[in-house]
Design a protein around this motif. Sequence first.
Motif, short mmCIF file in Angstrom:
data_model
loop_
_atom_site.label_atom_id
_atom_site.label_comp_id
_atom_site.label_asym_id
_atom_site.label_seq_id
_atom_site.Cartn_x
_atom_site.Cartn_y
_atom_site.Cartn_z
N PHE A 51 0.84 -1.30 -0.27
CA PHE A 51 -0.17 0.27 -0.36
C PHE A 51 0.50 1.56 0.29
CE2 PHE A 51 -3.03 -3.61 1.78
CZ PHE A 51 -4.51 -2.79 0.62
N CYS A 52 2.12 0.95 0.02
CA CYS A 52 2.74 2.49 0.17
C CYS A 52 2.46 3.23 -0.60
CB CYS A 52 4.66 2.05 0.66
SG CYS A 52 5.84 3.61 0.91
N ASN A 53 2.87 4.79 0.01
CA ASN A 53 2.17 6.09 -1.55
C ASN A 53 4.58 6.37 -1.82
OD1 ASN A 53 0.32 5.99 -1.27
ND2 ASN A 53 1.06 6.98 0.46
N GLN A 54 4.97 5.56 -1.41
CA GLN A 54 6.12 6.44 -1.83
C GLN A 54 7.29 4.88 -1.23
OE1 GLN A 54 7.48 9.48 1.16
NE2 GLN A 54 5.11 9.68 1.15
N ARG A 55 7.11 4.08 -2.07
CA ARG A 55 8.23 3.17 -2.13
C ARG A 55 9.14 3.16 -2.94
NH1 ARG A 55 4.06 -1.46 -3.96
NH2 ARG A 55 4.80 -1.20 -6.02
N PRO A 61 9.12 -1.03 1.54
CA PRO A 61 7.95 0.03 1.79
C PRO A 61 8.98 1.30 2.48
CG PRO A 61 7.75 -1.59 3.55
CD PRO A 61 8.82 -1.94 2.17
N CYS A 62 8.26 2.95 2.88
CA CYS A 62 8.93 3.71 3.03
C CYS A 62 8.96 3.97 5.06
CB CYS A 62 8.75 5.13 2.51
SG CYS A 62 7.01 6.06 3.20
N LEU A 63 7.69 3.53 5.11
CA LEU A 63 7.58 3.07 6.61
C LEU A 63 7.35 4.73 7.19
CD1 LEU A 63 10.22 0.64 8.15
CD2 LEU A 63 8.28 0.23 6.94
N LYS A 64 6.97 5.66 5.85
CA LYS A 64 6.75 6.71 7.02
C LYS A 64 5.70 7.46 6.05
CE LYS A 64 12.04 8.76 6.97
NZ LYS A 64 12.78 7.59 5.62
N CYS A 65 5.38 7.07 5.46
CA CYS A 65 4.22 7.54 4.62
C CYS A 65 2.22 7.30 5.29
CB CYS A 65 3.97 7.19 3.56
SG CYS A 65 3.14 5.79 3.15
N SER A 66 1.82 8.12 4.99
CA SER A 66 0.74 7.79 5.81
C SER A 66 0.22 6.57 5.65
CB SER A 66 -0.90 8.77 5.61
OG SER A 66 -1.16 8.60 4.52
N GLU A 67 0.52 5.70 4.64
CA GLU A 67 -0.46 4.66 4.77
C GLU A 67 0.08 3.70 5.26
OE1 GLU A 67 -2.86 2.91 1.68
OE2 GLU A 67 -3.34 4.82 2.30
N CYS A 68 1.07 3.58 4.80
CA CYS A 68 2.30 2.85 6.14
C CYS A 68 2.38 2.86 7.54
CB CYS A 68 4.42 3.08 5.61
SG CYS A 68 4.82 2.47 3.88
N ARG A 69 2.21 4.55 7.90
CA ARG A 69 1.91 4.88 9.07
C ARG A 69 0.68 3.59 9.80
NH1 ARG A 69 1.51 10.48 10.55
NH2 ARG A 69 2.84 10.29 8.45
ZN LIG Z 1 4.56 4.17 2.88
#
Ligand SMILES: [Zn+2]
Length: 332
Positions: A51-55, A61-69
């Motif tokens: 789902f990450c927006n900024q993979r 995954p970036c682990l920082k974007c809203s999806e990741c969080r």
């Molecule tokens: Zn992300």
Amino acid sequence: MEQEITAIQPQLTQHFAKLINENRLAHAYLLSGASGTGKLSLAVWIAQGIFCNQRNADGTPCLKCSECRRIAANEHPDVVRIIPEGRSIKVDQVRYLKSEFSKSGLEGNRKVFIIQDVEKMTTSAANSLLKFIEEPNGSITAFLLSSHANQILPTIVSRCQVVEMASLNRETQLKKLMDAGVDKVVGSVLVNLNADFDELVALGTDEQFQKLLTEVVNWMKAILADDWRAFVYVQTRLMPLVDERPAQERLLELMVMICRDLILLRYHQDDEVAFITEKQMLAQAAEQIPASQLTKGVELVMNCWNQLAVNVSYQNVLEGLTLRLCRCYHKR
Ligand SMILES: [Zn+2]
């Protein structure tokens, strides 16, 4: 702080990042491995990758974007987790999962579900899940998690790709135990025990277990000093601490461990020693004993399991062992 899954399971995270990148994820995975190997963390991490927006370019995954969080906080509407209610996963829980998914399936959303302790599914829940896995609604990825995969219905296993989680190396496991509040000295012993991570943490914070460690050391010190009190310690100091069979077997494991420490120190393999505060004392003693006798010492402890299997009383087994170890280490 919890260690990152990429550190705990580097190969698997790399493997799954590639699958995410190439859009080749399977429909259902069974993540199988002992407690503490990062099954849930891995499933969550893959969901983040989906789902990450900024993979990242490598699929992680970036682990920082809203999806990741949102996924990390278990607040993502398209990532649903199911854990046992009480002792089992009930059919209503699977029905809930299905209804959640049929709603959004209409919208064509990507969906992930994670079922923890999957072996605890009731038969009706398992059957209900089976139909669901067979007739997927929309694009769904399922993660079934289990520490006891041998207890899962074969019909379920056969519909999943089975992923064996590598067990943790000693250093990683010790760090995890320390993160969970276990003292390093106790943790160094615990990583050698045969038990689930949760059980190890429970032992690591149990006073009785710490006393037992102290008394095992005292017992061994007396044996190494050829001191007859080692025999007496069995009744006066060890027996009161092990009233039930699991504790009694654990004591034997500790005895094997401390005898093994003597061998390790004799060969200067300090890194793997269990009783780290006793290194110096044990190393000095080990220098005085022929290597063959040290090996025999471990065998003497291992033999105790056979004796217990034929119903020799536990105290007798330990007393016999104490005498034999004294003879073995002092070559009489
Ligand atoms: Zn992300």
